[in-house]
Structures are given as structure tokens and as C-alpha cells.
Design an enzyme around this catalytic site. Structure first.
Site, short mmCIF file in Angstrom:
data_model
loop_
_atom_site.label_atom_id
_atom_site.label_comp_id
_atom_site.label_asym_id
_atom_site.label_seq_id
_atom_site.Cartn_x
_atom_site.Cartn_y
_atom_site.Cartn_z
N LYS B 178 0.86 -1.18 0.00
CA LYS B 178 0.00 0.00 0.00
C LYS B 178 0.90 1.23 0.00
CE LYS B 178 -0.97 2.56 2.80
NZ LYS B 178 -0.49 3.87 3.40
N THR B 189 5.58 6.37 3.13
CA THR B 189 4.44 5.69 3.73
C THR B 189 4.07 4.50 2.94
OG1 THR B 189 3.26 7.43 4.80
CG2 THR B 189 1.92 5.75 3.95
N GLU B 270 -0.86 9.70 -5.35
CA GLU B 270 -1.93 10.64 -5.07
C GLU B 270 -2.08 11.66 -6.20
OE1 GLU B 270 -1.89 10.38 -0.20
OE2 GLU B 270 -0.90 12.04 -1.17
N ASN B 403 -4.11 16.25 -0.23
CA ASN B 403 -3.26 16.50 0.93
C ASN B 403 -3.60 17.74 1.72
OD1 ASN B 403 -1.34 14.25 1.13
ND2 ASN B 403 -0.99 14.79 -1.01
#
Lengths: 408, 408
Positions: B178, B189, B270, B403
Site C-alpha cells: 500500500k 508511507t 496521489e 493532501n
């Protein structure tokens, strides 16, 4: 710090002009000329990018050889004259030659700066026209027009000046700058030109400019990119007479003007909605503090959180943690403060203490984060006395729009 | 490279589950459990962030002590358990203890991973519920559900598997991952979990995982940020028997699965609208090539230009120039190619040659730039044989939206 004015009235012995010669498609001002009545001592700081534009290479060479007899600086916007090979160098030299012919000096007494799109040759017919128009409109009072003519994606001109009283009479330090994107810790797409009627030897002038740039232009971040053209020049014509002794205030004045210009660049950062001060204390030393501050100021996640008025201390702490500096996470503490001055004042909010979030009020945090200027203060604990301050802005939709569309 | 499947059917001896236990407010899947019927050898690579989350600290310790008897991995999304102090450590240990009780093993044979918001404590009642639900639904066929339950801002699950034929029979290497933001050259992350029914000693497994991660997860950039939680684990249960000799293909299989997962993370970056391959040759050595590639891949100006379908070679060259690596600008050449594979093929377009732009067709350049996948190939000239490939995505309005709003 001395009082810094946001305008420039005049600097004795310097004449300036800003004109439109067709480099910008929309007909806006795009050519600036600064001429000193007498030879100046001069210093410059330049981009550390390995890919240096032609005017940077020309100026570096000239300042090495003639740092005590510079007469003029010609600046064009709209074309960066970078990645242009030998023809780019020839065009930069030709620009200087034409200026020299018109104002009556040697061609190597003229410096040049360029900003704009990379990789296209200067249209020399337009440059010629710019020089002709500029020479005709030179005046001591044209500083705002000059500042406007060096803008690219800037939304407003950047000017600052300081008047210094001495026993030999007053002198002035004044400067103009441009830059809104590609702003990184090491100057990026920014041009700055400072002038003073004080006197300083070339060697002292260089030290003085380097120190001032290091604490101003090299402390700002818009997007972490660094351009091929970054240049800050400082010219001193000594019109007030040789007052080296009473020039003690000169470093302070140059720093004050530089810092104001640098901060104005951040304030006008592409798409910026917020002015952010990042202050670090308790780092091993000043250099490591600066690296931590830059990492926070460059983080897209931190910058988008500011755009969203989100007191996301987690992203700030995570950015500090990846700066490559040894930290003791359990000793980190973080405050935010409304306004440009960091602190642990009454209106500061402690978000993070000794490695863990505090029970702060989200409402109070959001109220601070929604201000047009916000300060972050991160204390790294008792590792050392290193501290640093860096200025930056947020990352907005508008930044993406501006830079996705710039060339089109 | 071997054939990589985008799905996982089963890996003998591994049972998995993905359930919803209320950690995510919207009721989505948020807890994954992977259990091996028999003890596994295991290895991990972890964030280099100085601020490490509790599960990272726990796993690092356990893999140091028990790299040859790992039985299970519990993964929660929604809460990163980072910046949570001693209570965070206690909660990570409690999670492992509960899993151990339910599946019948020692508590130090269980590893834990967390992803989500930083700075809040794990809600242990929900974790308990997640464990109970997961244990009840363990099965060899739940891999897609397991991959879904570790997602945060990801828009799709990331899975890959490889079947390797050996003289002792076939074995499988499979992995889930992920990560969509905070993706930097050093993992950010992202969580990854790879399993295989091959056997490998803990020491060899660690070398193998480190090499694979270095050429996959450490070669991707979304935004240059690196998180407190990054972890990639590899578990080998040796169900196919001790076939170390015939495991010669294992490094290749692990690398293939890792690379596919890593590329899928970039593809799902993203706000990403484009998959970008950055390839560097002719650098002094591989490490400097990688630094140049990362600098280009991290540049907001390069990434916004891609979003705008703008073949802005100037920004690419300027980014290379500020990477801190000595370059000879007059030897740089740059191509763009449609698709994920860089090259100097017939469909490649030479934009920049020996330090200057070519007379390329803007129309042809725009046609390539508007593809969903574009490759950059920058040759630094004859400085050396260093080369590197890095994968990244563009920077869009959507990245800013995601974000600026993440916590709210």
C-alpha cells in the site's frame, strides 16, 4: 535591524530605466538598465546549478577581472539565455557591448542578467531596441518601473531600501529582485540587484554580499527547484566619498534590504496563500538546523497541509525525521504562532511536546493556521545550540496551474 | 525477468484475512492478518526516518532476535501508531500478544504494521475486534481482501505474484503493498508484505530483500516525503521443502514482485495522471546516476510540466544541474519516449543534444507527453558508465486537494 522602506526614491549617482521591447508577448515591461555615473566596485553571488546560463558565465568572469570598475547592468525578462551554447554567450557579450557604446564605457564594464524561458536565443533586434529605449529614459527616479521590468511570473515588483546616517552624511542601500517559482535554498530563479552610494573595496563587498545572501536569499524556499540563472549583484559607487570607516553599518543595511527582498519573493511565491516562517533550535549545530528547516520547508505534504489550514504536526515531525540529521524523537517539541515571528509567546500553541502530541484545541490550531502568516518553531531538545530560520510558502492548486501552463 | 501476475491465487501454507473493525470512519476494510501454518524465516527493511513508529521499532527488534520463527503479521490501516510514546509500544505488543493467543504461538513470533494518521493511539477495543474477526475468516484465498484492507489514500489494491518452476516442484512468491503519498526514494508511507513457500535462511533472506527493495521500493518517488512507518517484510515458510539449491531463481522472483508492487504504487500515486520513467546514463557511477534521477523525479517543476503535457526539457536539465553532481552541460542529451520503457527507439524524440535544444516538433513532443506513460532518458555524456532508473508520477491539482484535506 534598521528600518527598511518598501520603496526606493533615489540612490545618488545611479540612473535606471524599465522599458518594453517586445520580449514578452503581452507587451509588458521586459528590459531594465541600471547605470552608474562613475565606476563601481561590485560583487556577485551566482547559482550553484551545474547548468549555468550565458549571462551568469559572463558576469562571473567579469567580476573576477574588473570588480572595481562596473558601470552598468542590463537585465532582460522573457528569455533566460540558458542552454544556448556559444551563440548565447555571444549574444550576452553583444548586449553588453551595445550598452557600453551607448553610455560610453568599456564593454567589460557592463554586466548582464536574463530571466525567462530556457533554451531560446535572445532576439537581438528586440534587445537592441530595449537598450535604445532604456538609455533614452534613464533617470534617478525610475526604480519601480525598473523593478517591474524584471518580473516574470511575479505578481508584484519587489523593492527595498535603507537610509543610513553616518558622520560623513547619509547613504542609501537599495535593491530590486524578481522570482516566484524555482525558489530553493540556493537561490533558484531569482535575480537581485543591490546598489549603494557607499564605498567598499571589491574584496570586502564580496564577503559582505555572500554573508547577506546566505542569511536571506539562501533561506527561502518556494518549490525547492534551483535555476540556471540565479544572480544577486551588489554595486557600490562610493558617491558619498570614501567612508569605509563609517560604513560599519553597511553589512547590516545590505542584509536588511536582502532579507526584505527575499521575504517578498516568498510572499509572492507562485500560488502562495501563506507566508511561513520555519525556526529550528536545539539542533547539533547551525548547519544541521538549517538542513532540518529546509527539509520541512520543501516538503509537499507540509506545504499542502498549510494550504488546507491543517495543523498537521505529524507531517512536520516526519519531515524533520527524514532530514538525515540524528534526532532524539522523544525530545522534539513543536509550536505554531500566528504571524511572521516565531516564538513561545502567549499566542503560541504547543502542538507536540517531548515526542508526543499535546491535548491542544483543534479549533485554536485551525484559527492560527488560517492566518496569512504562520510560524513553526521546532525545538530538537538538548542536542546542541544549533538554530536556523527559513521562510517559505504553501503549495496550492494555483502553483500547479501556473507551472502546468507556463510555456503555453 | 519472470512473468508477474497482477493477482495472487494462493501461497501454500499461508492463510490471510482482511476485515473491517471500525478503524476507518467509513466502515471500509481496515485490518489484515497473515498467518503461516509453520514458522517462517523472515526479513524486513524499514524507514530510515529518525522518527520511527512503534510497530517499526517492535518489528526491528523481533527480526533481530527471531528471524527464523515468525508465524504471523497483523496490519492495521487508519492509525499509524507513530509519535505515540511508550503507550504506542505497549499497544503494538498487545496486538501481537492477542494474535499469538488466538493462533497459538509465542507473542514474539508475531509482527505488526500500521499505517494511517500519525499521533493518535490505537483504539485497542477495535484492534481486538479486528483480530477476532480476522482469525475467524482466515483462508488461503483472501489475498485481494487482505490487500484492500491495508489501503489508505490508495484507490486500488496492489498485488503481484510469480510462480517459479524448479526440479523439486513449483513455488510462489507473492506480495501486497500500500502507499500513494509520502513516497520518496527511501520508501515513505508504504507497507509491503511478501511471502513465499520457498525456503531461505534468515541471513540470505535479508540480503535478498535488501537488494530487491533497493531496486524497486527505493526507486519510486511520489512526493519526496518519507514516513515514520515504511516497512517491507518477506516471510518464507519453506513448505516446498528445503530447496535452497533450486532457489536460485528466488532473488529474481522477489525482485519482480517488488518492482511490480512499487510501480503500482507510483501508478496509484496521489492525484497521479501519468507514469514517468526516468533513466540516466553516462553519470560518474550508479549512485550519482540515481541522485540525478531522484532530483528530476522529485522536482515540482518537472512534475507539474508533465501534468501540463509540456515537454519542458529546460526544467529537466535544470533539475539535473542542481543535483549536486558535477556535470558537463555541453554533453547532456535528452530523449522522451511514449510508454514505460525508455530508449532511443524510432518513437523516441531527441529534445536536447550536446547542451542545446534540438529543432524538434512541438506537436510530436506534445503527442508523447499526453500519453499515460512517458519515459525520460538523459545521457550525461562520457563521464562514466553510471546508470539508474527511477519511477515517478506527475503533480496535479488532485494531489494538492488530497493532501490539503487529508485529516479533515
Amino acid at each position: 535591524m534598521v528600518d527598511v522602506l518598501p520603496t526606493i526614491s533615489r540612490v545618488p549617482g545611479f540612473q535606471v530605466a524599465g522599458v518594453a521591447c517586445g520580449l514578452k508577448k503581452n507587451g509588458a515591461l521586459d528590459f531594465t538598465l541600471i547605470v552608474s555615473d562613475t565606476p563601481c566596485t561590485a560583487a556577485g553571488v551566482f547559482t550553484t546549478n551545474q547548468v549555468k546560463a550565458a549571462p551568469v558565465l559572463v558576469d562571473m568572469e567579469r567580476l573576477k577581472r574588473n570588480p572595481d570598475r562596473i558601470r552598468a547592468v542590463a537585465i532582460n525578462a522573457g528569455c533566460a539565455n540558458a542552454c544556448t551554447g556559444q551563440q548565447g554567450i555571444d549574444n550576452a557579450l553583444q548586449t553588453a557591448r551595445w550598452v557600453a557604446e551607448r553610455i560610453g564605457c568599456a564593454e567589460d564594464e557592463v554586466l548582464v542578467m536574463s530571466t525567462g524561458v530556457i533554451g531560446t536565443q535572445l532576439p537581438m533586434d528586440k534587445i537592441r531596441r530595449g537598450i535604445d529605449l532604456a538609455v533614452e529614459s534613464l533617470s534617478e527616479n525610475n526604480w519601480e518601473t525598473a523593478a517591474r521590468a524584471i518580473m516574470t511570473t511575479d505578481t508584484r515588483p519587489k523593492m527595498a531600501s535603507v537610509n543610513v546616517a553616518t558622520e560623513n552624511g547619509p547613504y542609501t542601500v537599495a535593491g530590486i529582485a524578481k522570482g516566484a517559482g524555482m525558489i530553493a535554498p540556493n537561490m533558484a530563479t531569482m535575480l537581485g540587484l543591490l546598489v549603494t552610494d557607499a564605498y567598499q573595496s571589491p574584496a570586502s563587498l564580496e564577503v559582505l554580499l555572500r554573508q547577506a545572501a546566505d542569511a536571506s536569499f539562501n533561506r527561502i524556499v518556494v518549490d525547492g527547484d534551483m535555476s540556471t540563472n540565479d544572480t544577486v549583484l551588489l554595486l557600490a559607487n562610493g558617491q558619498v566619498g570614501v567612508i569605509e570607516a563609517s560604513a560599519a553599518a553597511l553589512p547590516d543595511a545590505v542584509l536588511s534590504v536582502s532579507r526584505k527582498l527575499a521575504q517578498n519573493i516568498v510572499r509572492d511565491g507562485e500560488g502562495a496563500t501563506k507566508f511561513i516562517t520555519v525556526h529550528i533550535t536545539g539542533a547539533p549545530d547551525n548547519e544541521t538546523a538549517r538542513i532540518i528547516a529546509n527539509t520541512i520547508a520543501t516538503s509537499p505534504l507540509v506545504k499542502t497541509a498549510f494550504f488546507g489550514n491543517d495543523a498537521n504536526w505529524g507531517r512536520i515531525v516526519a519531515a524533520a525525521g527524514r532530514a538525515g540529521i540524528p534526532l532524539q524523537p522523544e525530545k522534539l517539541s513543536l509550536w505554531i504562532t500566528p504571524g511572521e515571528e516565531y516564538g513561545t509567546r502567549l499566542d503560541s500553541l504547543l502542538l507536540f511536546e517531548q515526542g508526543m502530541p499535546t491535548h491542544y484545541s483543534e479549533q485554536q490550531a485551525a484559527a492560527i493556521m488560517s492566518k496569512p502568516a504562520v510560524s513553526i518553531y521546532l525545538d530538537c531538545g538538548s542536542m546542541g545550540n544549533g538554530c536556523a530560520t527559513v521562510w517559505t510558502c504553501d503549495l496550492s492548486h494555483e502553483y500547479v496551474s501556473i507551472n502546468a501552463d507556463y510555456r503555453s
